[in-house]
Design a protein around this motif. Structure first.
Motif, PDB file in Angstrom:
ATOM      1  N   ASP A 520       0.826  -1.218   0.000  1.00 40.39           N
ATOM      2  CA  ASP A 520       0.000   0.000   0.000  1.00 40.39           C
ATOM      3  C   ASP A 520       0.854   1.260   0.000  1.00 40.39           C
ATOM      4  O   ASP A 520       0.495   2.265  -0.612  1.00 40.39           O
ATOM      5  N   TYR A 521       1.978   1.210   0.691  1.00 40.00           N
ATOM      6  CA  TYR A 521       2.820   2.407   0.789  1.00 40.00           C
ATOM      7  C   TYR A 521       3.395   2.784  -0.574  1.00 40.00           C
ATOM      8  O   TYR A 521       3.485   3.973  -0.914  1.00 40.00           O
ATOM      9  N   ALA A 522       3.757   1.786  -1.369  1.00 34.55           N
ATOM     10  CA  ALA A 522       4.256   2.070  -2.717  1.00 34.55           C
ATOM     11  C   ALA A 522       3.177   2.761  -3.543  1.00 34.55           C
ATOM     12  O   ALA A 522       3.455   3.712  -4.297  1.00 34.55           O
ATOM     13  N   ASP A 523       1.930   2.307  -3.397  1.00 32.42           N
ATOM     14  CA  ASP A 523       0.817   2.958  -4.115  1.00 32.42           C
ATOM     15  C   ASP A 523       0.627   4.397  -3.643  1.00 32.42           C
ATOM     16  O   ASP A 523       0.381   5.308  -4.440  1.00 32.42           O
ATOM     17  N   LYS A 524       0.733   4.607  -2.327  1.00 31.06           N
ATOM     18  CA  LYS A 524       0.562   5.963  -1.799  1.00 31.06           C
ATOM     19  C   LYS A 524       1.645   6.900  -2.335  1.00 31.06           C
ATOM     20  O   LYS A 524       1.364   8.048  -2.681  1.00 31.06           O
ATOM     21  N   LEU A 525       2.870   6.403  -2.411  1.00 29.95           N
ATOM     22  CA  LEU A 525       3.950   7.240  -2.928  1.00 29.95           C
ATOM     23  C   LEU A 525       3.730   7.565  -4.408  1.00 29.95           C
ATOM     24  O   LEU A 525       3.963   8.696  -4.852  1.00 29.95           O
ATOM     25  N   ARG A 526       3.273   6.573  -5.174  1.00 31.64           N
ATOM     26  CA  ARG A 526       3.040   6.818  -6.610  1.00 31.64           C
ATOM     27  C   ARG A 526       2.000   7.907  -6.809  1.00 31.64           C
ATOM     28  O   ARG A 526       2.090   8.701  -7.746  1.00 31.64           O
ATOM     29  N   SER A 527       0.991   7.942  -5.924  1.00 32.29           N
ATOM     30  CA  SER A 527      -0.053   8.950  -6.072  1.00 32.29           C
ATOM     31  C   SER A 527       0.369  10.295  -5.496  1.00 32.29           C
ATOM     32  O   SER A 527      -0.089  11.342  -5.950  1.00 32.29           O
ATOM     33  N   ALA A 528       1.252  10.288  -4.501  1.00 30.07           N
ATOM     34  CA  ALA A 528       1.635  11.527  -3.839  1.00 30.07           C
ATOM     35  C   ALA A 528       2.733  12.280  -4.573  1.00 30.07           C
ATOM     36  O   ALA A 528       2.821  13.503  -4.483  1.00 30.07           O
TER      37      ALA A 528
END
Length: 713
Positions: A520-528
């Motif tokens: 999930d953290y990788a997804d959050k970084l991609r969006s942020a």
């Protein structure tokens, strides 16, 4: 001892569920009961919205007011929920859980439990990730009601009656795998406890030891560790199970120590001019500590007894060049030496570094690289070169100890990052030669008193000096509110052409819901972050080839940010990486955080380490800020030991110089020393292993010979 009945013999565990357990290396009831919780959650009494406190885990009964689902790219769906009770409102954010729309319907009542944070304009520290949710929040506030003061990310959701049943209890949390829930695992454990931990379970330790040390029985320990009613029961269980592990380990170690002490060498090595020539040609001077330790190694190699030496040095203290000097001396005497690394990427880096050194300075070495991923044809040719002596330096992974590998005249075995290998793996490799010298290298900063005990069969050398010119890594310890600033800093470093590591304690959502997880953290970084920043994830559950490819891509600069578990703690050397960001830093031991920090600062650019803690208590922040004040791993380990108290039971484990399941060599140092002393006395009194009282212990030690190995290998 605990029986080894198959899991399918337990009520409620069928073939499909058993297959999921097998992913966790659990195939029978013994392995199930030895899969200890990784932590506990105290299910606090319910509170109200007005009393929600930032920085604390809270639970409250609330009614859902609004819900919206927003898509951020194809890989991220953000569910934003507003709920409240008569005292106020709060806001929740869920990632990739759109199905909640059918559960959290407006008007429905649930208990929500999670970490509370101030509801800033950029929740979770990511403006981009939450702009979509922010629009919903603005709409909710448009009706004139007060804005939600507190927010939660990914809180757990309970039925009110479900939470009331567990309120005030300590609930165990286990390491899980996809498809297997914590409740499923706990149910299986409780079934096994009913069937196994009755009066028929034989005692594992002799009565005199249990009485002397005040240890509870094995049956009690298993009940308390899995189903505790208080912190006191958890502490009693830990003491018993930790001692059990230490004691069995030291029985084997002290027997080994007797076997290895002063092994005579039939064909001693001798000093060679090649090592002095290399020292004079290096573009840098060895530190005083390196020169001192090299003389100790050289004296061992040219002595009349086989070397058994541990070189312990901080990250970046210069252990590798000492290993290369030892291999050069060995090869110059016409013998073979090998270096075993824990990962293919690290083995390949050692091989390339040695080849460069060999070519630049005409050392006359014939090195080869042997790893598990090579083709059968490649391996056959390498086996021939090793067998016939064409290769005098062999670098590789645990492929070096396979039966097919025959050495012509192996005289030296070097194991890099010892805690990634078991004693038996080290021994298997050493046994492939006659009178083999053993050199063990480790970057885990264990206080010398513990190192001497833990490595009872080894002499200990310490590199306590860092090479000149290495820039100090700038570190900071911050709370979760710092994330927006941290993300902006990461983006700026990438724009400057640098790379970044982000470390999370979990692999995937569901293991411990309040902790950050890699996926999930990788997804959050991609969006942020800006879309051109390349983010990749890495964790220990991936196949070896996939992990190796991801690491190689990062080393080659094809990835900007690598989100990972601590699998990268020992791995790649990327001089271009300048930032190490660690989420939930309070969940790691300081020695492990220090080793993670050592992944950066390997190039010319200034490097940084950001430790983000989700627990801002005074004790936690005081402990983490030790990292701000020192870059000395030995001092950090010593200070960590002083600060850690009886409440630090799980979840802040050190990196594991020894991968004990329960025992912690720092926290349980007193117990460890006692176990070593008792085991040494028993081995002296019972060298033939005839005493019946200790028969189960000897069997346990032999069955658990991989005690020191990490399960991922």
């Amino acid at each position: 001892m605990i029986n080894n009945a198959p899991l399918t013999s337990l009520k409620g565990v069928g073939e499909k569920t058993a297959a999921l357990f097998a992913r966790l290396h659990i195939t029978n009831t013994r392995e199930l009961l030895e899969h200890y919780p990784r932590g506990y959650e105290f299910m606090e009494p319910l509170t109200c919205a007005a009393n929600l406190t930032s920085g604390k885990v809270c639970a409250l009964r609330a009614r859902v007011q609004r819900l919206s689902v927003n898509e951020k790219g194809r890989s991220l769906k953000i569910t934003t929920v507003e709920a409240g009770d008569g005292t106020g409102l709060f806001r929740m954010t869920f990632f990739n859980m759109p199905y909640l729309k059918s559960i959290l319907k407006p008007g429905s009542i649930h208990v929500f439990r999670g970490m509370c944070q101030e509801n800033t304009a950029s929740p979770a520290g990511s403006r981009g990730a939450f702009e979509a949710g922010g629009g919903a929040a603005a709409a909710l506030g448009a009706a004139g009601r007060p804005a939600a003061r507190i927010r939660m990310e990914q809180p757990r959701i309970y039925r009110p009656e479900e939470y009331l049943a567990i309120q005030g209890t300590y609930q165990p949390r286990y390491s899980l795998t996809a498809g297997l829930s914590n409740n499923q695992l706990l149910k299986a454990v409780r079934t096994a406890l009913e069937e196994v931990c009755g009066d028929s379970l034989p005692e594992f330790l002799p009565d005199d030891i249990c009485t002397c040390l005040g240890l509870i029985t094995q049956a009690q320990a298993l009940r308390y560790i899995h189903c505790p009613r208080s912190m006191e029961e958890i502490g009693e269980a830990r003491k018993r199970l930790a001692f059990q592990e230490f004691f069995a380990f030291f029985l084997g170690l002290h027997r080994m120590k007797g076997e290895h002490l002063a092994r005579p060498v039939s064909h001693p090595l001798h000093t060679v001019p090649d090592t002095e020539r290399l020292l004079s040609l290096l573009p840098y001077r060895l530190t005083g500590a390196q020169l001192r330790v090299w003389k100790e190694i050289e004296a061992d190699l040219t002595g009349q007894t086989a070397m058994n030496r541990l070189v312990q040095g901080d990250v970046g203290s210069g252990k590798t060049i000492l290993a290369f000097l030892a291999l050069l001396l060995c090869a110059s005497c016409g013998r073979q030496g090998c270096l075993m690394a824990p990962t293919e990427v690290l083995a390949n880096q050692h091989y390339e570094a040695l080849c460069r050194l060999n070519a630049e300075h005409s050392l006359g070495l014939s090195p080869v690289l042997l790893t598990g991923s090579q083709t059968a044809r490649e391996k056959r040719e390498l086996y021939r070169k090793i067998r016939e002596g064409e290769a005098n330096v062999i670098i590789g992974t645990h492929a070096l100890i396979q039966e097919k590998v025959e050495y012509q005249e192996l005289a030296l075995v070097v194991t890099d990052e010892q805690h990634r290998f078991g004693v038996r793996q080290r021994e298997t490799l050493a046994d492939k030669g006659a009178d083999t010298h053993v050199l063990v290298m480790s970057a885990t900063p264990i206080p010398r008193t513990l190192a001497i005990v833990l490595y009872g069969d080894l002499n200990v050398s310490i590199l306590d000096e860092m090479p000149a010119g290495r820039k100090r890594i700038r570190s900071c310890v911050v709370g979760t509110s710092y994330r927006p600033t941290a993300y902006r800093f990461l983006a700026g470093q990438v724009e400057q052409g640098h790379q970044i590591y982000c470390i999370c304690p979990m692999v995937e959502e569901g293991e411990m819901d309040e902790l950050e997880n890699v996926i999930d953290y990788a997804d959050k970084l991609r969006s942020a972050l800006p879309s051109h920043i390349r983010v990749e994830s890495l964790h220990g559950r991936m196949k070896p080839a996939q992990k190796a490819q991801i690491m190689e891509d990062f080393a080659a600069g094809k990835t900007d940010i690598l989100v990972s578990t601590t699998v990268i703690e020992v791995g790649i050397n990327v001089p271009n990486a300048t930032v190490m960001l660690v989420e939930n830093a309070e969940r790691f031991g300081l020695a492990q955080l220090h080793q993670l920090r050592g992944r950066v600062g390997r190039g010319d650019a200034q490097s940084y380490c950001i430790f983000i803690s989700s627990n801002d208590s005074e004790q936690t922040m005081k402990r983490l800020k030790i990292l701000n004040d020192s870059n000395d791993g030995f001092q950090i380990a010593s200070e960590d030991l002083k600060l850690r108290g009886p409440g630090d039971l799980f979840g802040i484990r050190q990196s594991g110089e020894l991968a004990f399941k329960v025992g912690d060599i720092y926290q349980d140092s007193g117990l460890l020393l006692t176990a070593s002393s008792l085991a040494e006395r028993i081995v002296a009194e019972d060298p033939e292993k005839k005493r019946p009282d200790y028969a189960p212990l000897y069997r346990w030690e032999e069955e658990n010979g991989r005690l020191m190995d990490l399960r991922s290998l």
